[in-house]
Scaffold this motif. Structure first.
Motif, PDB file in Angstrom:
ATOM      1  N   ALA A 166       3.372  -1.869  -1.748  1.00  0.00           N
ATOM      2  CA  ALA A 166       2.274  -2.746  -1.346  1.00  0.00           C
ATOM      3  C   ALA A 166       2.815  -4.132  -1.015  1.00  0.00           C
ATOM      4  O   ALA A 166       2.419  -4.736  -0.013  1.00  0.00           O
ATOM      5  N   TYR A 167       3.740  -4.630  -1.832  1.00  0.00           N
ATOM      6  CA  TYR A 167       4.318  -5.952  -1.579  1.00  0.00           C
ATOM      7  C   TYR A 167       5.047  -5.983  -0.239  1.00  0.00           C
ATOM      8  O   TYR A 167       4.879  -6.912   0.553  1.00  0.00           O
ATOM      9  N   VAL A 169       0.284   4.205   2.587  1.00  0.00           N
ATOM     10  CA  VAL A 169       1.299   3.909   1.578  1.00  0.00           C
ATOM     11  C   VAL A 169       1.559   5.191   0.812  1.00  0.00           C
ATOM     12  O   VAL A 169       0.656   5.753   0.178  1.00  0.00           O
ATOM     13  N   ARG A 170       2.809   5.662   0.906  1.00  0.00           N
ATOM     14  CA  ARG A 170       3.191   6.941   0.297  1.00  0.00           C
ATOM     15  C   ARG A 170       3.083   6.871  -1.223  1.00  0.00           C
ATOM     16  O   ARG A 170       3.540   5.933  -1.857  1.00  0.00           O
ATOM     17  N   GLY A 183      -3.894   4.434   0.603  1.00  0.00           N
ATOM     18  CA  GLY A 183      -2.918   5.264  -0.087  1.00  0.00           C
ATOM     19  C   GLY A 183      -2.993   6.670   0.476  1.00  0.00           C
ATOM     20  O   GLY A 183      -4.083   7.160   0.790  1.00  0.00           O
ATOM     21  N   ASP A 184      -1.860   7.335   0.605  1.00  0.00           N
ATOM     22  CA  ASP A 184      -1.898   8.662   1.229  1.00  0.00           C
ATOM     23  C   ASP A 184      -2.411   9.754   0.289  1.00  0.00           C
ATOM     24  O   ASP A 184      -2.627  10.874   0.715  1.00  0.00           O
ATOM     25  N   VAL A 185      -2.628   9.427  -0.991  1.00  0.00           N
ATOM     26  CA  VAL A 185      -3.243  10.382  -1.911  1.00  0.00           C
ATOM     27  C   VAL A 185      -4.565   9.832  -2.455  1.00  0.00           C
ATOM     28  O   VAL A 185      -5.009  10.192  -3.537  1.00  0.00           O
ATOM     29  N   GLU A 227      -6.289   2.427  -5.301  1.00  0.00           N
ATOM     30  CA  GLU A 227      -5.879   1.046  -5.588  1.00  0.00           C
ATOM     31  C   GLU A 227      -4.378   0.926  -5.339  1.00  0.00           C
ATOM     32  O   GLU A 227      -3.557   0.980  -6.256  1.00  0.00           O
ATOM     33  N   VAL A 228      -4.028   0.760  -4.077  1.00  0.00           N
ATOM     34  CA  VAL A 228      -2.632   0.817  -3.633  1.00  0.00           C
ATOM     35  C   VAL A 228      -1.699  -0.059  -4.473  1.00  0.00           C
ATOM     36  O   VAL A 228      -0.667   0.421  -4.942  1.00  0.00           O
ATOM     37  N   PRO A 229      -1.981  -1.351  -4.693  1.00  0.00           N
ATOM     38  CA  PRO A 229      -1.038  -2.176  -5.457  1.00  0.00           C
ATOM     39  C   PRO A 229      -0.832  -1.694  -6.901  1.00  0.00           C
ATOM     40  O   PRO A 229       0.226  -1.933  -7.481  1.00  0.00           O
ATOM     41  N   GLU A 230      -1.820  -1.026  -7.469  1.00  0.00           N
ATOM     42  CA  GLU A 230      -1.650  -0.502  -8.822  1.00  0.00           C
ATOM     43  C   GLU A 230      -0.713   0.706  -8.828  1.00  0.00           C
ATOM     44  O   GLU A 230       0.138   0.834  -9.694  1.00  0.00           O
TER      45      GLU A 230
END
Length: 105
Positions: free
Chosen positions: A91-92, A76-77, A25-27, A82-85
């Motif tokens: 994420a998908y 992922v912007r 994740g970018d943050v 936890e990217v998918p959260e």
């Protein structure tokens, strides 16, 4: 006690012909992307696709990606650790591209 680092396993995985997706994740304040980038640079691989943007299903900036032979690295912007959260739709899109052996959209 701490578990041993998995970092030493990656050269063997790279040699195994498996495709890999490394994403952040970018943050993400837990494992910031710049640290991931520096670690990947130590693997001394040659980029096959340079740094470029990718778009999500709504045609919005999803993040950025680059690739090596059999390894895709993506951000992922708007996502944290936890990217998918944090960004389930993005994420998908990212996972779908990887699992169908497509370049990031």
């Amino acid at each position: 006690a701490f578990a041993p680092s998995a970092l030493s396993s990656y050269p063997r995985l790279i040699d195994s012909e498996l495709s890999m997706l490394i994403y952040s994740g970018d943050v993400d304040s837990v494992v910031p992307f710049d640290g991931t980038r520096r670690w990947i640079d130590t693997l001394n691989m040659t980029e096959t696709d340079g740094w470029q943007p990718w778009v999500d299903a709504e045609n919005q900036l999803g993040g950025f990606w680059y690739a090596y032979d059999r390894m895709t690295v993506a951000t992922v912007r708007g996502a944290g650790h936890e990217v998918p959260e944090y960004q389930p739709q993005r994420a998908y899109t990212m996972f779908q591209s990887f699992l169908t052996d497509q370049k990031m959209p």
